[in-house]
Write an enzyme that holds these catalytic residues in place. Sequence first.
Site, PDB file in Angstrom:
ATOM      1  N   PHE A   1       1.192  -1.450  -0.506  1.00  0.00           N
ATOM      2  CA  PHE A   1       0.293  -0.523   0.138  1.00  0.00           C
ATOM      3  C   PHE A   1       0.677   1.294  -0.250  1.00  0.00           C
ATOM      4  O   PHE A   1       2.179   1.116   0.399  1.00  0.00           O
ATOM      5  CB  PHE A   1      -1.055  -0.317   0.934  1.00  0.00           C
ATOM      6  N   ASP A   2       0.636   2.281  -0.499  1.00  0.00           N
ATOM      7  CA  ASP A   2       0.991   3.938  -0.602  1.00  0.00           C
ATOM      8  C   ASP A   2      -0.018   4.125   0.791  1.00  0.00           C
ATOM      9  O   ASP A   2      -0.816   4.038   0.954  1.00  0.00           O
ATOM     10  CB  ASP A   2       0.463   4.445  -2.085  1.00  0.00           C
ATOM     11  N   GLY A   3       0.578   4.995   1.360  1.00  0.00           N
ATOM     12  CA  GLY A   3      -0.121   6.054   2.509  1.00  0.00           C
ATOM     13  C   GLY A   3      -1.386   6.702   2.525  1.00  0.00           C
ATOM     14  O   GLY A   3      -1.977   6.005   2.606  1.00  0.00           O
TER      15      GLY A   3
ATOM     16  N   PHE B   1      -1.325  -0.811  -4.609  1.00  0.00           N
ATOM     17  CA  PHE B   1      -2.251   0.216  -4.269  1.00  0.00           C
ATOM     18  C   PHE B   1      -1.152   2.139  -4.335  1.00  0.00           C
ATOM     19  O   PHE B   1      -0.909   1.711  -3.419  1.00  0.00           O
ATOM     20  CB  PHE B   1      -2.896  -0.104  -3.212  1.00  0.00           C
TER      21      PHE B   1
ATOM     22  N   ASP C   1      -2.078   6.155  -5.285  1.00  0.00           N
ATOM     23  CA  ASP C   1      -2.987   7.321  -5.628  1.00  0.00           C
ATOM     24  C   ASP C   1      -2.771   7.724  -7.154  1.00  0.00           C
ATOM     25  O   ASP C   1      -3.447   8.688  -7.769  1.00  0.00           O
ATOM     26  CB  ASP C   1      -3.847   7.734  -4.641  1.00  0.00           C
TER      27      ASP C   1
END
Length: 366
Positions: A208-210, A325, A327
């Site tokens: 995951f990105d944050g 993932f 954004d």
Amino acid sequence: MFNPYGPSLKQPSEVTTVDGGEEKDWAAAKAFFDNLKTNKPRPPKPRFAVTIAVSSRTLFNMVAERKIYEEEGVEKYVAHQVEHESEPLKPGAAFPFVQALMNVNSRLRELYPDSEELFDIVLMTNNHAQVGVRLINSINHYDLTIERFCMTGGKSPIGYLKAYMTNLYLSKDSEKVTEAIEEGIAAATMFMPETENELSDTQLRVAFDGDAVLFSDESEIIVKQHGLDTFFEHEKEFENKPLAQGPLKCFLEALGKLQRKFYAKNERLNCPIRTFLVTARSAASSGARVLKTLRSWGLEIDEALFLAGAPKGPLLQKIKPHIFFDDQMFHIEGAQELGTISAHVPYGIGQKYHRGKLIEQPAKKE
């Protein structure tokens, strides 16, 4: 807009609020299924499961079929699928991820034979029912455990996601993904990598990105509008104030719930789920708030990697996640180039920028 509270996790205690008739129906269905002579595992009750909804174009590679649909229309597309229904479709971007979910289920069933807390994969597609035979044949060809289908005949399936108690929705259609996120459902648009990495067949790896993925885009807004120095000052000042949750927080929470089932059996070191935080943040300048936020949520992340602006692709190439993932599309593109299966989360202020530059928005019609 994205629901900041997200869809609540399905907890065993919720069963007490369910109408008794529904419980009797499930008991009857379970008894019927248990009496059948089959080696296939029974699907878990949705109320307890971690439900992953995947579109047919993410599970399988349907680029050629999609071209027929776009160039020749729906009737030719359906006819082509019926004509070739005995030919299994090739694996798509979500295929290794789904296989890894099934591996986790096998391990969970070994430890908890009667547990309903498992991954449940739902094929959620706007395909017509006539195409269903080819999809079923393809699923059986690869021995995938997918028993629940939702085929909406050209209509958007988004309205069914909450009814299926969806924890994560994966699609190739960014508009549908955006619609799902606005409904408060964790969702992402999947992309095939340009090269292939060899992935673990014993451990599900999720990266995951944050900001604007696990967390809100609060801090990302400050970076974009006021620059890094103001961002560092802001994160230091609010180090002890947890960040608001982002669209994928509930999915991390669901993974954590299943991880703890392995920990309870003294299987922490042999857990088939591993999570990674891969963030462009700097650890010294802005990492503490991230870690304290996860702690305040009662969540663990197995590995936290702070890159201080360095490219994510080379590191992801080493991690080899089944899904990553982020954004921001330029991170997705960099990961794709080096063989990482990537999923874009179209949420937050980052959608207005590309590589730090504001994207010109089309003028609104009067």
